[in-house]
Design a protein around this motif. Structure first.
Motif, PDB file in Angstrom:
ATOM      1  N   ARG A 103      39.432  47.528  38.404  1.00  0.00           N
ATOM      2  CA  ARG A 103      39.565  46.404  37.476  1.00  0.00           C
ATOM      3  C   ARG A 103      40.187  46.920  36.194  1.00  0.00           C
ATOM      4  N   GLU A 145      41.272  45.726  32.013  1.00  0.00           N
ATOM      5  CA  GLU A 145      41.301  44.786  30.897  1.00  0.00           C
ATOM      6  C   GLU A 145      42.172  45.387  29.806  1.00  0.00           C
ATOM      7  N   LYS A 149      35.526  41.517  28.282  1.00  0.00           N
ATOM      8  CA  LYS A 149      34.799  41.413  29.541  1.00  0.00           C
ATOM      9  C   LYS A 149      34.081  42.711  29.876  1.00  0.00           C
ATOM     10  N   CYS A 150      34.726  43.832  29.574  1.00  0.00           N
ATOM     11  CA  CYS A 150      34.144  45.123  29.933  1.00  0.00           C
ATOM     12  C   CYS A 150      32.892  45.442  29.132  1.00  0.00           C
ATOM     13  N   GLU A 203      30.594  42.986  28.157  1.00  0.00           N
ATOM     14  CA  GLU A 203      29.574  41.945  28.300  1.00  0.00           C
ATOM     15  C   GLU A 203      28.236  42.594  28.636  1.00  0.00           C
ATOM     16  N   THR A 205      27.707  48.939  31.072  1.00  0.00           N
ATOM     17  CA  THR A 205      27.681  47.536  31.478  1.00  0.00           C
ATOM     18  C   THR A 205      27.975  47.419  32.967  1.00  0.00           C
ATOM     19  N   TRP A 228      30.380  45.874  34.226  1.00  0.00           N
ATOM     20  CA  TRP A 228      31.828  45.901  34.454  1.00  0.00           C
ATOM     21  C   TRP A 228      32.293  47.285  34.840  1.00  0.00           C
TER      22      TRP A 228
END
Length: 376
Positions: free
Chosen positions: A234, A236, A261-262, A264, A345, A347
């Motif tokens: 993934r 970002e 997002k990473c 969160e 996290t 992510w």
């Protein structure tokens, strides 16, 4: 010899083990018969290359034969390795990059000069030039190579943008080592190791506006794109304009306020955010490794294109204008303040492949970030 090769080709898909084929190749090369090894690989590619995804025996034997030729010292072995990868049966862009990496890691420059006069595609030559540059070879003075490397005819090639000598930003990159039976490389990922920036919830954060565009995100993330496209990764990549200069002590709080997002769920004891200052050489090194050696389930784009991808990603992070030369990009990169970050996290996979990078521009009014993660 043709009958012997045909027999191996015919029986290959039914073999439970391919070690006897490896040993036969070893014996032939030991007798100085590198042509047999190349002929066998070419014959296999002619029959099975289109079905490589399901015939493991082909993949194993072909890779071994190429490695054997490319990593065993000797000009005859180099010539046959080049004949193999330049053949119509085996022709493939990824194979060109792979072969160039194998050859440059194992053969002296004087032996590789044959690539610039004999059997070799322009792509192999371009990759070889920069695989050698990565290993500290002065290609502008190397006999048999300098004429091609310094000519203008290949400047429109994507790799033609790269300088013909390593910059201070690149230093001495970590490079893989290869042998007939495999290879190894370092993995410079993980938590920051430089001076940590303490999180101060009272530190002021300026107003912020996201300015991420698809083009900028693509350029910034190009070095880790292979993690997402060929593995389980993934990515970002985002850019923000700041309403006031950002101070170093405000960076952790700023990251938490951007809605990344990473991050969160970051901020708790189990998912603590760590931010550390780092020199500009660190992001280049990490991004080069990510691009050149790949993630959990792929092998990356190898050294030459990994070098290009690392430059493109640091240029995107730093905000260097499109079309700049390498010296201009390096100047912009060095003017930025750089940070590495990480957090526990959901992510981030936290297996082996985690990257978190931040660049704050010289005037401290632009912040860009890149996070990437992969798992097996």
């Amino acid at each position: 010899m043709a009958d012997r090769i045909q027999k191996i080709v015919t029986k290959l898909p039914d073999m439970k083990s391919v070690t006897d084929v490896w040993k036969a190749a070893d014996r032939s090369l030991g007798r100085g018969d590198a042509a047999f090894v190349a002929d066998l690989a070419i014959a296999l590619a002619g029959v099975y290359a289109s079905e490589a995804g399901r015939i493991w025996q082909y993949r194993s034997v072909f890779d071994y034969l190429l490695r054997l030729l490319a990593t065993t010292p000797g000009s005859g072995n180099v010539a046959q390795a080049l004949r193999l990868v330049s053949s119509t049966e085996a022709a493939d862009g990824k194979l060109d990059r792979y072969a160039a990496s194998l050859l440059a890691s194992s053969q002296p420059a004087e032996e590789l000069a044959v690539a610039f006069t004999g059997h070799a595609t322009e792509e192999v030559r371009a990759c070889l030039v920069h695989e050698l540059v990565l290993r500290g070879v002065d290609v502008t003075e190397a006999p048999g190579i300098a004429g091609w490397a310094t000519s203008s005819h290949w400047r429109l090639h994507p790799l033609g943008w790269l300088p013909l000598a390593l910059s201070e930003l690149e230093g001495r990159p970590d490079l893989p080592s290869y042998g007939a039976h495999g290879g190894s490389h370092s993995m410079p990922y993980g938590p920051p190791v430089n001076r940590e920036v303490p999180r101060d919830d009272r530190a002021p954060v300026p107003p912020v506006e996201e300015t991420t565009t698809e083009a900028v995100a693509k350029t910034t993330g190009v070095a880790v794109m292979n993690w997402a496209e060929e593995s389980n990764g993934r990515i970002e990549a985002r850019v923000f304009d700041l309403g006031a200069p950002l101070e170093a002590e405000s960076v952790p709080r700023m990251l938490m306020a951007l809605g990344l997002k990473c991050l969160e769920g970051a901020g708790t004891k189990k998912a603590a955010l760590t931010v550390a200052t780092c020199p500009p050489e660190h992001p280049w090194r990490v991004l080069f490794a990510a691009a050149s050696t790949g993630g959990a389930y792929n092998s990356g784009v190898r050294g030459a294109y990994g070098r290009l991808a690392a430059w493109q990603s640091v240029a995107g992070l730093s905000g260097a204008e499109q079309g700049c030369g390498a010296e201009e990009v390096e100047a912009v990169v060095r003017a930025c303040a750089w940070y590495a970050f990480g957090a526990g996290t959901k992510w981030f996979e936290r297996v082996a492949w985690d990257i978190g990078l931040v660049a704050v521009s010289a005037e401290r009014r632009r912040l860009s970030m890149l996070a990437a993660t992969d798992t097996d």
